[in-house]
Write a protein that holds these residues in place. Sequence first.
Motif, PDB file in Angstrom:
ATOM      1  N   PHE A 127       0.804  -1.219   0.000  1.00 41.99           N
ATOM      2  CA  PHE A 127       0.000   0.000   0.000  1.00 41.99           C
ATOM      3  C   PHE A 127       0.835   1.267   0.000  1.00 41.99           C
ATOM      4  CE2 PHE A 127       1.045  -0.683   4.409  1.00 41.99           C
ATOM      5  CZ  PHE A 127       1.263   0.576   4.911  1.00 41.99           C
ATOM      6  N   SER A 128       2.139   1.170   0.270  1.00 40.71           N
ATOM      7  CA  SER A 128       2.892   2.354   0.684  1.00 40.71           C
ATOM      8  C   SER A 128       3.652   3.064  -0.423  1.00 40.71           C
ATOM      9  CB  SER A 128       3.879   1.968   1.793  1.00 40.71           C
ATOM     10  OG  SER A 128       4.797   0.988   1.334  1.00 40.71           O
ATOM     11  N   PHE A 157       7.364   4.424   3.212  1.00 40.57           N
ATOM     12  CA  PHE A 157       6.717   4.953   2.017  1.00 40.57           C
ATOM     13  C   PHE A 157       7.771   5.171   0.928  1.00 40.57           C
ATOM     14  CE2 PHE A 157       3.594   6.376   5.203  1.00 40.57           C
ATOM     15  CZ  PHE A 157       2.410   5.980   4.588  1.00 40.57           C
ATOM     16  N   TYR A 158       7.336   5.144  -0.322  1.00 34.43           N
ATOM     17  CA  TYR A 158       8.249   5.447  -1.428  1.00 34.43           C
ATOM     18  C   TYR A 158       7.454   6.076  -2.564  1.00 34.43           C
ATOM     19  CZ  TYR A 158       6.427   1.042  -3.377  1.00 34.43           C
ATOM     20  OH  TYR A 158       5.608   0.050  -3.847  1.00 34.43           O
ATOM     21  N   LEU A 159       8.139   6.864  -3.386  1.00 34.00           N
ATOM     22  CA  LEU A 159       7.469   7.599  -4.455  1.00 34.00           C
ATOM     23  C   LEU A 159       8.474   7.938  -5.540  1.00 34.00           C
ATOM     24  CD1 LEU A 159       4.745   9.179  -5.147  1.00 34.00           C
ATOM     25  CD2 LEU A 159       5.900  11.186  -4.232  1.00 34.00           C
ATOM     26  N   HIS A 160       8.095   7.734  -6.796  1.00 33.21           N
ATOM     27  CA  HIS A 160       8.907   8.218  -7.913  1.00 33.21           C
ATOM     28  C   HIS A 160       8.522   9.676  -8.203  1.00 33.21           C
ATOM     29  CE1 HIS A 160       8.786   3.822  -8.607  1.00 33.21           C
ATOM     30  NE2 HIS A 160       9.996   3.997  -9.109  1.00 33.21           N
ATOM     31  N   PRO A 161       9.482  10.537  -8.519  1.00 32.49           N
ATOM     32  CA  PRO A 161       9.131  11.926  -8.856  1.00 32.49           C
ATOM     33  C   PRO A 161       8.091  12.023  -9.967  1.00 32.49           C
ATOM     34  CG  PRO A 161      11.495  11.736  -8.531  1.00 32.49           C
ATOM     35  CD  PRO A 161      10.944  10.334  -8.462  1.00 32.49           C
ATOM     36  N   ARG A 162       8.161  11.111 -10.941  1.00 28.33           N
ATOM     37  CA  ARG A 162       7.203  11.169 -12.058  1.00 28.33           C
ATOM     38  C   ARG A 162       5.759  10.946 -11.588  1.00 28.33           C
ATOM     39  NH1 ARG A 162       5.266   6.298 -13.063  1.00 28.33           N
ATOM     40  NH2 ARG A 162       6.461   4.456 -12.423  1.00 28.33           N
ATOM     41  N   GLU A 163       5.589  10.361 -10.403  1.00 34.59           N
ATOM     42  CA  GLU A 163       4.236  10.031  -9.956  1.00 34.59           C
ATOM     43  C   GLU A 163       3.455  11.229  -9.441  1.00 34.59           C
ATOM     44  OE1 GLU A 163       3.912   5.660  -8.407  1.00 34.59           O
ATOM     45  OE2 GLU A 163       5.770   6.494  -7.589  1.00 34.59           O
ATOM     46  N   LYS A 191      -2.229  12.816  -2.075  1.00 36.02           N
ATOM     47  CA  LYS A 191      -2.124  11.734  -1.085  1.00 36.02           C
ATOM     48  C   LYS A 191      -0.812  11.823  -0.320  1.00 36.02           C
ATOM     49  CE  LYS A 191      -4.752   8.233  -3.653  1.00 36.02           C
ATOM     50  NZ  LYS A 191      -4.633   6.900  -4.300  1.00 36.02           N
ATOM     51  N   MET A 192       0.287  12.011  -1.041  1.00 31.46           N
ATOM     52  CA  MET A 192       1.579  12.086  -0.366  1.00 31.46           C
ATOM     53  C   MET A 192       1.669  13.308   0.535  1.00 31.46           C
ATOM     54  SD  MET A 192       4.381  10.667   0.397  1.00 31.46           S
ATOM     55  CE  MET A 192       4.336   9.254  -0.701  1.00 31.46           C
ATOM     56  N   THR A 193       1.054  14.418   0.114  1.00 35.01           N
ATOM     57  CA  THR A 193       1.024  15.604   0.963  1.00 35.01           C
ATOM     58  C   THR A 193       0.299  15.303   2.271  1.00 35.01           C
ATOM     59  OG1 THR A 193       1.071  17.068  -0.964  1.00 35.01           O
ATOM     60  CG2 THR A 193       0.285  18.013   1.105  1.00 35.01           C
ATOM     61  N   LYS A 194      -0.806  14.562   2.194  1.00 39.53           N
ATOM     62  CA  LYS A 194      -1.538  14.181   3.410  1.00 39.53           C
ATOM     63  C   LYS A 194      -0.678  13.298   4.305  1.00 39.53           C
ATOM     64  CE  LYS A 194      -6.180  14.370   1.367  1.00 39.53           C
ATOM     65  NZ  LYS A 194      -7.346  13.554   0.932  1.00 39.53           N
TER      66      LYS A 194
END
Length: 209
Positions: A127-128, A157-163, A191-194
Amino acid sequence: MRRIANAGHEIASHGYGHQLVYKQTPEVFRQDVYRSKCMLEDLIGKPVIGYRAPSWSITEDSFWALGILNELGFRYDSSIFPFKNFLYGVKGAPRFPFRASQYCKDAGDLLEIPPSTVKMPLLNIPFSGGFYFRALPYPFINAFAKQVNREKHPTVFYLHPREIDPKQPRLNLSKRDALIHYYGIRGCKSKMTKVIRKFNCGAIRDVLL
């Protein structure tokens, strides 16, 4: 990179050529990761102690990579996904940090830090980050992260900049790969801001080492 590091964030390695580990030879992998580590350290003037494989591609077919990471001076790896799909993952892998020597005797004290999942009766549910984060409504992400915290572990949590860029150029991909890459892009940033506002967040080096 220098601006990010100077702002206090951790810089870790994702390799240089972004190729799947299990499709490389050990020597090609060693050269790729060493090149990345040296380049990043030259840029930021600090040791790079963490690594994450492209597409979580340290699997049963490439556990040897953990020994090479230890050899190159990394302190942690975050590449073993405790959820198996067509591209990556290790079925039955621990959900929380563990010593990589469990899978590779040459890994020494290298710490393995999996991305977060929640345990269900039949399988672990991601989910993360990535597609899972983009596809799930925020209330589920919030609830699952709190569940991991109740188990007395931080959520990874993890996130690609393109996302967080809905206007990015789109690659010519198959329907399956296009879904994986682009579904939910428009809502990902909010979502990531939250998450950042809701949870006390920090870098792996500061929270888990």
